[in-house]
Design a protein around this motif. Structure first.
Motif, short mmCIF file in Angstrom:
data_model
loop_
_atom_site.label_atom_id
_atom_site.label_comp_id
_atom_site.label_asym_id
_atom_site.label_seq_id
_atom_site.Cartn_x
_atom_site.Cartn_y
_atom_site.Cartn_z
N LEU A 1 0.83 -1.20 0.00
CA LEU A 1 0.00 0.00 0.00
C LEU A 1 0.87 1.25 0.00
O LEU A 1 0.61 2.20 -0.77
N LEU A 2 1.90 1.29 0.81
CA LEU A 2 2.80 2.45 0.84
C LEU A 2 3.54 2.62 -0.49
O LEU A 2 3.68 3.73 -0.99
N ALA A 3 4.02 1.52 -1.05
CA ALA A 3 4.73 1.60 -2.33
C ALA A 3 3.80 2.07 -3.44
O ALA A 3 4.18 2.90 -4.27
N GLY A 4 2.58 1.53 -3.47
CA GLY A 4 1.61 1.95 -4.48
C GLY A 4 1.23 3.41 -4.33
O GLY A 4 1.09 4.14 -5.31
N GLY A 5 1.06 3.86 -3.08
CA GLY A 5 0.75 5.27 -2.84
C GLY A 5 1.87 6.18 -3.27
O GLY A 5 1.65 7.25 -3.84
N GLY A 6 3.11 5.76 -2.99
CA GLY A 6 4.26 6.55 -3.43
C GLY A 6 4.36 6.62 -4.94
O GLY A 6 4.65 7.68 -5.51
N LEU A 7 4.12 5.50 -5.59
CA LEU A 7 4.14 5.47 -7.05
C LEU A 7 3.04 6.34 -7.64
O LEU A 7 3.26 7.07 -8.62
N LEU A 8 1.86 6.30 -7.03
CA LEU A 8 0.75 7.14 -7.48
C LEU A 8 1.07 8.61 -7.31
O LEU A 8 0.85 9.42 -8.21
N LEU A 9 1.63 8.98 -6.16
CA LEU A 9 1.98 10.38 -5.91
C LEU A 9 3.07 10.86 -6.86
O LEU A 9 2.96 11.94 -7.45
N PHE A 10 4.11 10.05 -7.04
CA PHE A 10 5.19 10.43 -7.96
C PHE A 10 4.66 10.55 -9.39
O PHE A 10 5.04 11.47 -10.11
N GLY A 11 3.79 9.64 -9.80
CA GLY A 11 3.20 9.73 -11.14
C GLY A 11 2.39 10.99 -11.34
O GLY A 11 2.43 11.62 -12.39
N MET A 12 1.65 11.39 -10.30
CA MET A 12 0.85 12.62 -10.41
C MET A 12 1.74 13.85 -10.52
O MET A 12 1.46 14.76 -11.31
N LEU A 13 2.82 13.90 -9.73
CA LEU A 13 3.74 15.03 -9.81
C LEU A 13 4.43 15.08 -11.17
O LEU A 13 4.57 16.15 -11.78
N TYR A 14 4.87 13.94 -11.63
CA TYR A 14 5.56 13.83 -12.91
C TYR A 14 4.62 14.20 -14.06
O TYR A 14 5.00 14.91 -14.98
N PHE A 15 3.37 13.77 -13.96
CA PHE A 15 2.37 14.03 -14.99
C PHE A 15 2.09 15.52 -15.11
O PHE A 15 2.01 16.06 -16.21
N SER A 16 1.96 16.20 -13.97
CA SER A 16 1.61 17.62 -14.03
C SER A 16 2.71 18.44 -14.70
O SER A 16 2.43 19.35 -15.47
N GLY A 17 3.98 18.12 -14.43
CA GLY A 17 5.06 18.86 -15.07
C GLY A 17 5.23 18.54 -16.54
O GLY A 17 5.38 19.43 -17.37
N GLU A 18 5.19 17.26 -16.86
CA GLU A 18 5.41 16.86 -18.25
C GLU A 18 4.26 17.25 -19.16
O GLU A 18 4.47 17.49 -20.35
#
Length: 150
Positions: free
Chosen positions: A12-29
């Motif tokens: 759950l923690l790993a998936g949440g981290g991946l989700l958060l990082f993907g959202m940050l990466y998505f907004s910039g790119e």
């Protein structure tokens, strides 16, 4: 039983981290991909003359100044940092792609380089979406496991 809860909690923690990082990466790119798309669709390739090269203190980079013609016919200056290279000779002409109406947004290189940059940026956006999907799926599996476990 405790080991299963530990594994699902870690998942759950790993998936949440991946989700958060993907959202940050998505907004910039997404913003960069939009700029690259606009530059490819409406960009104008103009010659830029290298007018000055100056070394930066305590770094291995050079600050170079290019002069090019804007949409209104006036001259504009584009400053960027580059690595030391014997090809940077004052007076040489390089390709630069600019927007027809805004002189501030430029891309050093040809239209082919702009098209490649656009493809890369759109690929990065797709990767960010897949990261968010994978993170969401990991969280969903972990939460489902934690709910069904007792």
């Amino acid at each position: 039983m405790d080991m299963v809860i530990l594994v699902l909690g870690t998942h759950l923690l790993a998936g949440g981290g991946l989700l958060l990082f993907g959202m940050l990466y998505f907004s910039g790119e997404r913003g960069l991909a939009k700029e690259a798309r606009e530059l490819e669709e409406t960009g104008v390739e103009v010659p830029a003359v290298l007018v000055a090269v100056e070394p930066l203190m305590r770094t291995d980079t050079l600050r170079v100044h290019y002069e090019y013609t804007t949409a209104g016919g006036s001259r504009a200056l584009h400053t960027t940092g580059v690595s030391p290279n014997p090809l940077h000779v004052v007076g040489e002409t390089f390709s630069l792609v600019r927007l027809p109406r805004v002189a501030k947004k430029v891309h050093m290189g040809t239209m082919a380089a702009v098209r490649k940059e656009r493809r890369d940026r759109e690929r990065y956006v797709r990767h960010a979406v897949w990261m968010m999907v994978a993170g969401f799926a990991a969280c969903a599996v972990a939460v489902t496991g934690l709910v069904l476990l007792p």
